[in-house]
Design a protein around this motif. Sequence first.
Motif, PDB file in Angstrom:
ATOM      1  N   PRO B  29       3.412  15.306  -8.274  1.00  0.00           N
ATOM      2  CA  PRO B  29       2.169  15.384  -8.221  1.00  0.00           C
ATOM      3  C   PRO B  29       1.470  15.410  -7.007  1.00  0.00           C
ATOM      4  N   SER B  31       2.517  18.190  -4.772  1.00  0.00           N
ATOM      5  CA  SER B  31       2.930  19.413  -4.296  1.00  0.00           C
ATOM      6  C   SER B  31       1.564  20.222  -3.715  1.00  0.00           C
ATOM      7  N   SER B  34      -1.117  21.305  -6.359  1.00  0.00           N
ATOM      8  CA  SER B  34      -1.838  20.622  -7.070  1.00  0.00           C
ATOM      9  C   SER B  34      -3.049  19.622  -6.079  1.00  0.00           C
ATOM     10  N   SER B  38      -7.412  22.864  -7.134  1.00  0.00           N
ATOM     11  CA  SER B  38      -7.525  22.575  -8.449  1.00  0.00           C
ATOM     12  C   SER B  38      -8.275  21.395  -8.630  1.00  0.00           C
TER      13      SER B  38
ATOM     14  N   THR C  52       4.843  25.601 -11.752  1.00  0.00           N
ATOM     15  CA  THR C  52       4.446  24.881 -10.787  1.00  0.00           C
ATOM     16  C   THR C  52       2.938  24.116 -10.880  1.00  0.00           C
ATOM     17  N   ALA C  53       2.410  24.253 -12.118  1.00  0.00           N
ATOM     18  CA  ALA C  53       1.308  23.420 -12.416  1.00  0.00           C
ATOM     19  C   ALA C  53       1.698  22.211 -13.059  1.00  0.00           C
ATOM     20  N   LYS C  55       2.649  18.453 -13.636  1.00  0.00           N
ATOM     21  CA  LYS C  55       2.513  16.964 -12.785  1.00  0.00           C
ATOM     22  C   LYS C  55       3.232  15.906 -13.544  1.00  0.00           C
ATOM     23  N   GLY C  58       0.903  13.714 -15.747  1.00  0.00           N
ATOM     24  CA  GLY C  58      -0.489  14.379 -15.989  1.00  0.00           C
ATOM     25  C   GLY C  58      -0.462  14.745 -17.403  1.00  0.00           C
ATOM     26  N   VAL C  80      -3.212  18.047 -15.555  1.00  0.00           N
ATOM     27  CA  VAL C  80      -2.162  19.262 -15.081  1.00  0.00           C
ATOM     28  C   VAL C  80      -3.120  20.287 -14.401  1.00  0.00           C
ATOM     29  N   ASN C  81      -2.592  20.875 -13.325  1.00  0.00           N
ATOM     30  CA  ASN C  81      -3.345  21.740 -12.583  1.00  0.00           C
ATOM     31  C   ASN C  81      -3.703  23.194 -13.396  1.00  0.00           C
TER      32      ASN C  81
END
Lengths: 81, 93, 126
Positions: B29, B31, B34, B38, C52-53, C55, C58, C80-81
């Motif tokens: 979470p 990284s 993120s 966003s 990479t998105a 989490k 999430g 999530v991103n």
Amino acid sequence: MIAAFDLVLLLFVLICAIAAISVKDLLSAVIILGAYSFFMCLLWAEMGAVDVAFTEASVSAGIGTVLFIAAVSKTKRRSKD
Amino acid sequence: MRVLALLTVILTGILLFFGTQDMPNWADPNSPASIHVSPRYIEKTLEETATPNVVTSVLADYRSYDTLGETTVIFTAGVACMLILRIRRRRRE
Amino acid sequence: MFDFILSKYNYWIYIILMMIGFYAMIGKKNLVKKIIGINIFQTAIILFFVSTAAKRGGTLPIVEHAHGHGIHHIHAASYVNPLPHVLMLTAIVVMVSTLGVALAIVIAIYRRYNTLEEDEILEQRK
């Protein structure tokens, strides 16, 4: 995000990718590529990317497979490697 | 030729394998991807665009020019397909 | 060591997928097999970008209790991103349109040379 589910799906994707490039019949390879796209779509739904997942399922696995089948039916079905 | 291709592929794979050591852990979470840009989109999307789905609001509202360019790409691809298949047919006849 | 493998094994499998696609692109002689390799290569890179998105902890990037409850504070860490998803939606659509153009070129090549194998086409061009 369940690690076991993720690992099993990645394994299926790898098997489908290796089968798609090693099958000599082009129509079988194209259908296996469609299965690969659907496994990829499940993997993305599992990661939380639902919009990407249904775009992949409709556009890449649907229209892409139809385009491939049309091209194979217009040309030859056998390949040497 | 096939051995050369296999060698190139394995070399690329080894290089990328060393590259993954600097990547953040999977599903971390904290990284960098993120925590920088966003959160602004996630927190502001409801009051700025009144759309609960963040992906849709970014795709069709914040980046709608990008989507317009994407439709141009699809149109160009369709026209290119039509032209390629038509020229061949005319020359054969 | 086990922790390191558990946090990085996804990236290694994506690299193996990319290697399979790359080998099909440069090692196979059939043109349709090359296009299947391009498809696998692109899908592997899109998979890496979407991953990479992710989490831990999430949920989907859709705001919960959006309408009828007024504006309340939204915790970004519980979603999530969404930005890689948006970029990859565009990439998937562009992937399919390039696939269409590539298959049209393959059909045109077959009409002219009557074969799909790369070495036979090079033999006829001599």
